[in-house]
Design an enzyme around this catalytic site. Structure first.
Site, PDB file in Angstrom:
ATOM      1  N   ASP A   1       7.855   2.969  -4.941  1.00  0.00           N
ATOM      2  CA  ASP A   1       6.404   3.092  -4.824  1.00  0.00           C
ATOM      3  C   ASP A   1       5.878   2.484  -3.532  1.00  0.00           C
ATOM      4  OD1 ASP A   1       6.012   4.410  -7.243  1.00  0.00           O
ATOM      5  OD2 ASP A   1       5.889   2.551  -8.375  1.00  0.00           O
TER       6      ASP A   1
ATOM      7  N   ASP B   1       4.795  -0.167  -9.112  1.00  0.00           N
ATOM      8  CA  ASP B   1       5.615  -1.313  -9.502  1.00  0.00           C
ATOM      9  C   ASP B   1       7.061  -1.198  -9.055  1.00  0.00           C
ATOM     10  OD1 ASP B   1       6.488   0.669 -11.172  1.00  0.00           O
ATOM     11  OD2 ASP B   1       5.789  -0.265 -13.027  1.00  0.00           O
TER      12      ASP B   1
ATOM     13  N   ASP C   1      -1.002   4.086 -12.721  1.00  0.00           N
ATOM     14  CA  ASP C   1       0.030   4.597 -13.609  1.00  0.00           C
ATOM     15  C   ASP C   1      -0.360   4.283 -15.047  1.00  0.00           C
ATOM     16  OD1 ASP C   1       0.352   1.916 -13.396  1.00  0.00           O
ATOM     17  OD2 ASP C   1       2.494   1.940 -12.949  1.00  0.00           O
TER      18      ASP C   1
END
Length: 842
Positions: free
Chosen positions: A583, A579, A307
């Protein structure tokens, strides 16, 4: 709420309560006790073979030899014991690091501490994805729901509410070990450790579990096959030796010696230490390994899915631009410039739409900018009271907070979120919407994170269920920047050189995502794919687009999961960062799930294989380097094991074929074990990453560490050493030297050539002479200790006689020295020749 609900405990009071109540942890699973470790060593096949040898020497009346074997047994046991204890300590250290974390208020500040340090009376802050560290009474909550299925069996998350005053009910209590599925809250700890609800029913929260890895399974199979075959051959050898020489005890001794030479008992120890110490070394590099098999796969990773925020960027936001339909203003990095009055409202309502005690980096940046730029104006409302809020949801990428001023009857609602969501809330006409979207796209193209801001007034006391029921007025856009980390471009270039593709997945605007990707050094030749694109593609179309796309934007957790599954279906080995609580499925689906240690949720960390304690991309690349280092060093250790055992096995068989006396006895093999065991377990494990290892393609995931290449290298090296040693013994006998002198010279050459084998295989890309100055203290200690022991064996008459040696003359000693040099030269020549073939192989 009482004052302590805001201030929390003092550090001194927390320490006092920790000493009084004990750590907030449950009884750990039973660790390997000293007795259990010793028992495991005693039951090893090598130890049993040594006992059999000792019994034979006693039957032969050779008390000195039996005592010598017993002494060596204790030395070998001590080495094995220390190695296994070291692996145990490494895993215990990892278990401590991986304990759940908690965000508590101490000394009026929010600090993150280990969950075991939480004490009764602590004020704990909860957010979506956290795991509740202890039993608590809620003092404040905002749409807080908790999954209590592990306690009650009820699969539906339970909504929680703050307790009025000091009372507590079932809807205001949250319990240790339960995950927060939505919302935020603040609570006071009522019970910790074994006194919590989780402790009372005797459940244990897992730490790092010891798992059987694929390589361990492969090694166990090899050990079993070789051991069975070796014991069968040992029985044949014992029978043949006894029948030919009419010496059945001697034949049995020869057979046991052969079995000791064949059984590769070092392999399981090597693997346990490499993986355990590899995980421990990663933890020192701020990378926690929660799943030991992940260490094996790191060297094979082909795609890193990361990310943007906090991984590629520094995760420290600052307000860069304020925009409204009437004005636009850029803020410099330094100083507090005057902001046009027409833009005050943008910042004012952005502050009101944010939490006052912000933990989100964007909200913290907005709050800091408001305090700095709106100081001494009427646009800061510290005396306003928060009435309610509407949190961000999957369906609406915007949040609203409802405020009541002291002198106004109407309630003020401030909203912020994705520009598209704010436009939707404001019900703007297409013309205005297009202008706002164009401005947001222009700001995002510069790598800025853009939020829309809106405000509304509501006269009634009863608030609507949905944000859509407010009559919002569009105020403007606020753009924030999160700079790319300074080390990211170089790290991504290193990944590209290593054949590892880096893919960015973010919820940002496409223009923002592409701008950050270019700054980070990602390949952005193709277009970015959005979450909407992913939803529109079938599986085959999506897989066909993946090779040309490295940037995925406006993606949500379900998109990440599908992307990971598609990459895996394309044959990639995928490492995935995440995080949030949502996820977790993608982290589980990836070959290697990587969670963020600082900003990540407990649920994400528990679903992951690795946890980056620093939350940065460089740590992820460090993990890949360690993975390649572990893989490469394991292969070197395996080559050395094969090369070292080959001459020992050959010298055990040669007396039967050539009619010679026994060349190696159990005591000799035990001496060699003092070299082989520490070398495999410590020397090779401590070797640094090979030069050029990060410029090589990732290894195939199906490739075995103990393959034909390892076997051929070891057999070529060890076979040459065997022939040279046999020639030394035959030459010594031919020139009239005694068998004891010939054996002494041959054994000394074998020990020195074993040291040479270690040196040759320590680094396959460097000449042995170039490695002499390289930093590996274990090799230096092993070299000094081996030479000292060899000198004692040859120079001390009582010890020399126990080894069945006699002192050779100078000429024979020089022959032995020359043979040692020749052995090392042969090993180096074969290493370079086989290395060259491997490089030329397509």
């Amino acid at each position: 709420m009482n004052a302590r609900g805001l201030d929390g405990l003092s550090t001194e009071e927390a320490c006092s309560r920790l000493a009084r109540h004990g750590p907030n942890e449950l009884p750990a699973a039973r660790q390997n006790s000293l007795l259990r470790l010793v028992r495991g060593i005693v039951l090893e096949p090598m130890f049993l073979l040594l006992l059999a040898c000792g019994a034979i020497y006693l039957a032969l009346g050779d008390m000195h030899e039996a005592l010598m074997l017993l002494a060596f047994v204790f030395v070998i046991m001590g080495i094995s014991f220390s190695q296994q204890r070291r692996a145990e300590r490494s895993l215990l250290a990892l278990r401590d690091i991986s304990s759940p974390r908690a965000l508590v208020v101490r000394d009026r500040r929010a600090v993150r501490i280990a969950g075991r340090e939480v004490v009764p009376g602590d004020i704990v802050l909860l957010a979506e994805g956290d795991r509740v560290p202890a039993d608590m009474r809620l003092l404040e909550s905002a749409s807080l729901t908790v999954d209590e299925s592990m306690l009650s069996g009820e699969s539906v998350p339970v909504m929680k509410h703050a307790a009025p005053g000091a009372t507590q009910g079932s809807d205001s209590a949250v319990y240790a070990g339960t995950p927060v599925t939505q919302g935020t809250g603040r609570g006071e700890v009522t019970a910790t450790g074994a006194k919590s609800a989780l402790g009372r029913i005797g459940m244990s929260l897992g730490g790092i579990e010891k798992e059987t890895t694929p390589v361990q399974k492969e090694t166990r199979r090899i050990v079993n096959v070789v051991a069975v075959a070796g014991l069968a051959l040992a029985a044949v050898l014992a029978g043949a030796y006894g029948a030919m020489r009419q010496d059945w005890l001697g034949g049995l001794l020869a057979g046991i010696t052969f079995a000791m030479a064949v059984v590769p008992e070092e392999l399981p120890v090597v693997l346990a230490l490499f993986l355990g110490l590899g995980a421990w070394r990663l933890s020192r590099a701020q990378v926690l390994t929660r799943n030991i098999p992940a260490v094996e796969l790191l060297g094979a990773t082909t795609v890193l899915c990361v990310d943007k925020t906090g991984t590629l960027t520094v995760n420290r936001m600052r307000v860069r631009t304020l925009w409204s339909e009437q004005a636009e203003h850029d803020l410099p990095q330094q100083g507090a410039p005057a902001v046009p009055e027409s833009l005050h409202g943008v910042l004012e309502y952005a502050v009101l739409a944010s939490h006052r005690q912000a933990f989100d980096p964007m909200e913290a940046a907005i709050g800091h900018a408001g305090a700095e730029l709106l100081a001494d104006t009427e646009h800061l409302h510290r005396d306003w009271t928060l009435v309610s809020d509407y949190p961000l949801s999957r369906e609406m990428l915007a949040m609203s907070r409802v405020w009541q001023s002291p002198d106004l009857q109407n309630r003020v609602i401030a909203a912020k979120g994705a520009p598209e969501a704010i436009i939707d809330l404001c019900h703007l006409d297409p013309g205005r919407s297009a202008g706002i979207v164009a401005a947001a796209g222009r700001l995002a193209a510069g790598g800025l994170r853009v939020l829309g801001v809106a405000e509304a007034a509501f006269p009634r006391q009863a608030l609507p269920v949905s944000q859509h029921d407010f009559a919002f007025r569009f105020v403007g856009l606020i753009a924030l920047e999160d700079p790319v980390r300074a080390d990211v471009p170089a790290a991504i270039a290193e990944c590209r050189a290593a054949g590892i593709r880096v893919v960015m997945m973010t919820g940002d605007h496409p223009n923002t995502a592409m701008s950050i990707a270019r700054q980070a050094g990602l390949t952005v030749d193709g277009d970015a794919l959005t979450g909407a694109d992913i939803d529109a593609f079938d599986d085959e179309t999506l897989r066909s687009r993946l090779p040309q796309t490295n940037v995925f934007c406006r993606v949500q957790p379900q998109h990440k999961l599908r992307l990971v599954q598609s990459l895996r279906a394309s044959g990639e080995i995928v490492a995935m960062t995440g995080d949030g609580i949502n996820d977790a499925p993608a982290l589980k689906a990836a070959h290697i799930g990587v969670a963020m240690g600082a900003r990540g949720t407990d649920v994400a960390r528990e679903a992951a294989d690795l946890v980056l304690l620093n939350d940065d991309f460089a740590s992820l690349l460090t993990a890949v380097r360690y993975g390649r280092r572990v893989t490469g060093n394991l292969r070197k250790a395996f080559v050395f094991l094969v090369a070292a055992h080959t001459p020992i096995i050959g010298l055990s068989i040669a007396p039967l074929l050539a009619g010679w006396p026994m060349l190696l006895m159990p005591v000799h093999i035990l001496f060699l074990q003092l070299i082989i065991d520490p070398s495999c377990s410590l020397v090779f494990e401590a070797e640094p990453l090979e030069t050029g290892a990060m410029q090589a393609r990732p290894r195939r995931p199906e490739a075995r560490l103990f393959d034909a290449t390892v076997l051929s290298r070891g057999l070529w090296q060890g076979g040459g050493v065997l022939l040279i040693l046999l020639a030394v013994f035959a030459l010594a006998r031919q020139v009239g030297q005694s068998d004891e002198a010939a054996r002494a010279v041959m054994f000394a050459a074998l020990v020195l050539s074993s040291i040479g084998l270690i040196q040759v295989n320590r680094n396959w890309g460097m000449l042995p002479s170039g490695m002499l100055g390289s930093a590996n203290p274990y090799f230096a200690w092993m070299l000094v200790a081996t030479l000292a022991l060899l000198a004692a064996v040859l120079a001390v008459p009582p010890v020399r006689s126990l080894f069945a040696f006699s002192m050779p003359d100078l000429r024979l000693a020089l022959v032995g020295a020359a043979a040692s040099v020749l052995c090392v030269g042969w090993c180096e020549w074969t290493r370079r020749r086989l290395q060259g073939r491997a490089l030329r192989r397509p």
